[in-house]
Enzyme design. Structure first.
Site, PDB file in Angstrom:
ATOM      1  N   GLU A  45      72.837  12.471  46.355  1.00 56.15           N
ATOM      2  CA  GLU A  45      73.867  13.463  46.657  1.00 56.15           C
ATOM      3  C   GLU A  45      74.939  13.493  45.578  1.00 56.15           C
ATOM      4  O   GLU A  45      75.137  12.541  44.844  1.00 56.15           O
ATOM      5  CB  GLU A  45      74.512  13.126  47.995  1.00 56.15           C
ATOM      6  CG  GLU A  45      75.143  11.730  48.012  1.00 56.15           C
ATOM      7  CD  GLU A  45      75.789  11.399  49.326  1.00 56.15           C
ATOM      8  OE1 GLU A  45      76.670  12.142  49.763  1.00 56.15           O
ATOM      9  OE2 GLU A  45      75.396  10.368  49.911  1.00 56.15           O
ATOM     10  N   ASP A  58      80.951  10.147  58.070  1.00 61.39           N
ATOM     11  CA  ASP A  58      80.309   9.785  56.807  1.00 61.39           C
ATOM     12  C   ASP A  58      81.352   9.163  55.877  1.00 61.39           C
ATOM     13  O   ASP A  58      82.553   9.173  56.158  1.00 61.39           O
ATOM     14  CB  ASP A  58      79.660  11.012  56.170  1.00 61.39           C
ATOM     15  CG  ASP A  58      78.496  10.652  55.255  1.00 61.39           C
ATOM     16  OD1 ASP A  58      78.395   9.483  54.832  1.00 61.39           O
ATOM     17  OD2 ASP A  58      77.681  11.543  54.942  1.00 61.39           O
TER      18      ASP A  58
END
Length: 609
Positions: free
Chosen positions: A498, A308
């Protein structure tokens, strides 16, 4: 031969294939040899590659951190657009030109290995202005409709391919266990049941039934491996949840959080992205046991394991060198190092030369990457011909109708006192609330930018516009409570994603509370519609409401809300997540020993029509 591109980062790119490229010195006829298997082609290609070329394939760079010559000189294997990273103007034809420019440079490199271009198309092609925006996954989970999920994913793939791109960082198969987590809406719900039901359908919609991955399909990415939905309050960023720790046993980790990945692998998913989070104190990007031993060897996943965004930097080690060594040896194949990619390349080369990383591990990673590129047809058709693209499919009426269907099926009716719903089309309706007429709030995060934004950010229909359309010629929307028969108050959250989306309180906004109190004084029936990525705490207010509907984050087609509340369709959605009475109950999940929610998992009413 001259290859002329369009605009990238404000520059017109012109590529000239000359003698210095040494392309003619390498025989690549085997790439198009139909008598050879993909495995044979990959092995032949790896035998030709230098260490630098192999490392380049393992590197994924952000588009606005790549300059002319970088793909050719560093042999980059992949480019991505982070949230809000788009060509200007943000139109489909410019995306295609940009993609082809990057691909042309890859085709000018020694071995002519095409790039993959990745993007977070998580609820439609949400980075492109005026694309079809579907409900976020939490709403899709409420439908429990795998056929609809497959249709949504297929439309998303079509719109993504219309801009040239080929790698989608979707679907999220997180099992969200605490609504305070800012990524709750990216999850289908709080049980493995929903991930098992919907994951394969989503992947087959993106990749095709036979995992074609090319043509009108894209490569799917199951994320975030493993356990990201089980992060615990106090262990994450800023002492909240995001990027936090999951402390459950391996048995629970497998039983709850692994099941969606089993379905993803069975469906042939091409890519799996590793989570920012930790398991039992160790960052997932350093978990060799879970990545190599379990995912690759035990479960047999043969696609790309992708890191990620900048996530290897979070591994608790003294130096970047050690972080690279740890994550590569853990089993990560492609590294999303958006702005630090040159340092990654030089560091990885140093680690291989020094013997801290074996070339066998490098070859395994590159083999997986090249295999997916062959499966996706990138070697056969690296470019997108703009003359063959129907740009009108992006945001088409057919696609928007599918999104409207998804909105209808995602709505959950939680209260309907005295059958106040459905509403008569002849009624005088007072409309209010923070999310009544705001398409940006309807769409939520990951819409044209990472965190999303309020306002008129893209084409579509707000809930207010949908209601006005529904009553036109019969009833009307009135400006005064004094003239109203019924009030519809649309409350909820502002967009977030997020990191910034963690919320320890889950309380209603002061503005929405003020509006609700004002409407209450009028003494008319009140229908409350909530636009949110998760349940908010409503226990102190719900007794004043005659009807309560959870609309989640419905996306661009707010007309779907009106379709149901006026009775053209009935409610079919059921809660994919437990609705708490108060925040002190969290985390609360179906199956807990002490389970006393406001509304339980699976709850959902229907109207008498």
């Amino acid at each position: 031969m001259s290859l002329t591109g369009a605009v990238q980062n404000g520059l017109t790119l012109n590529y000239v294939q000359g003698k210095d490229n040494n392309i003619s010195e390498v025989k690549l006829d085997f790439i198009n040899d139909k008598s050879l298997s993909i495995e044979e082609k990959v092995n032949k290609l790896i035998d030709l590659m230098t260490l630098e070329e192999k490392i380049g394939q393992m590197t994924q760079a952000e588009r606005d951190a790549v300059n002319v010559g970088d793909i050719k000189n560093y042999y980059l294997g992949s480019i991505l657009s982070g949230g809000g990273s788009v060509p200007y103007p943000n139109e489909a034809s410019n995306w295609v030109e940009m993609y082809n420019n990057f691909q042309k440079e890859a085709m000018n490199s020694r071995l002519r290995i095409p790039i993959l271009y990745g993007i977070d198309a998580v609820h439609g092609h949400n980075s492109v202005k005026n694309a079809t925006i579907f409900p976020h996954n939490i709403g899709i989970g409420a439908t429990r409709d795998s056929k609809l999920v497959k249709k949504i994913a297929k439309i998303t793939a079509v719109e993504v391919r219309a801009t040239g791109l080929d790698l989608n960082f979707s679907p999220s198969v997180a099992v969200a266990r605490d609504e305070r987590w800012g990524r709750t809406y990216e999850s289908f719900g709080e049980t493995s049941e929903l991930q098992e039901l919907l994951t394969a359908a989503y992947i087959k919609g993106l990749q095709g039934e036979d995992t074609e991955m090319g043509g009108e399909y894209v490569i799917a990415t199951a994320k975030h491996y493993l356990g990201d939905g089980g992060v615990e309050l106090g262990t994450g960023q800023d002492g909240l949840l995001d990027r936090g720790d999951v402390s459950v046993s391996e048995e629970v980790l497998r039983g709850i959080h692994m099941q969606g990945y089993l379905k993803a692998i069975d469906a042939g998913v091409g890519c799996i992205m590793v989570s920012h989070s930790s398991w039992q104190g160790t960052k997932m990007h350093a978990q060799q046991y879970l990545i190599t031993d379990v995912l690759k060897e035990e479960l047999g996943f043969d696609g790309i394991v992708l890191s990620d965004w900048n996530s290897i930097h979070d591994i608790k080690l003294p130096s970047y060198y050690e972080q690279v060594v740890k994550s590569v040896n853990a089993g990560i194949d492609m590294f999303m190092e958006p702005y630090d990619w040159k340092r990654f390349i030089s560091t990885l080369k140093e680690a291989v030369v020094s013997g801290d990383i074996s070339e066998d591990r490098i070859n395994d990673a590159v083999s997986r990457i090249l295999t997916i590129k062959f499966k996706a047809g990138k070697f056969a058709e690296p470019f997108i011909d703009p003359k063959q693209v129907d740009f009108n499919v992006i945001g088409s009426s057919e696609h928007r109708e599918a999104a409207r269907e998804a909105v209808r099926k995602s709505l959950v009716l939680l209260k309907n006192k005295n059958g106040v719903l459905p509403i008569s089309r002849s009624a005088n309706i007072y409309l209010a609330g923070s999310n009544c007429d705001d398409i940006g709030s309807q769409c939520g995060g990951w819409t044209l930018s990472w965190q999303g934004s309020t306002g008129d950010i893209t084409e579509g229909t707000t809930i207010k516009e949908g209601i006005k359309n529904a009553v036109k010629g019969r009833g009307k929307v009135v400006a005064s409570l004094d003239n109203a028969d019924i009030a519809i108050v649309v409350i909820g959250e502002n967009p977030y994603a997020e990191w910034k989306g963690d919320d320890p309180d889950l309380s209603l906004s002061k503005a929405d509370i003020t509006t609700l109190n004002k409407v209450k004084q009028a003494g008319i029936p009140i229908v409350v519609v909530m636009v949110s990525g998760r349940p908010l705490i409503v226990s102190n207010y719900i007794d004043d409401w005659d009807a309560f509907i959870e609309a989640w984050l419905p996306g661009s087609e707010g007309q779907g809300v009106a379709d149901v509340i006026f009775g053209d369709y009935n409610f079919t959605g059921r809660l994919p997540i437990t609705w708490p009475k108060h925040v002190s109950q969290l985390p609360i999940n179906y199956g807990d020993r002490q389970y006393d929610p406001l509304f339980e998992y699976g709850y959902g009413l229907v109207m008498d029509l």
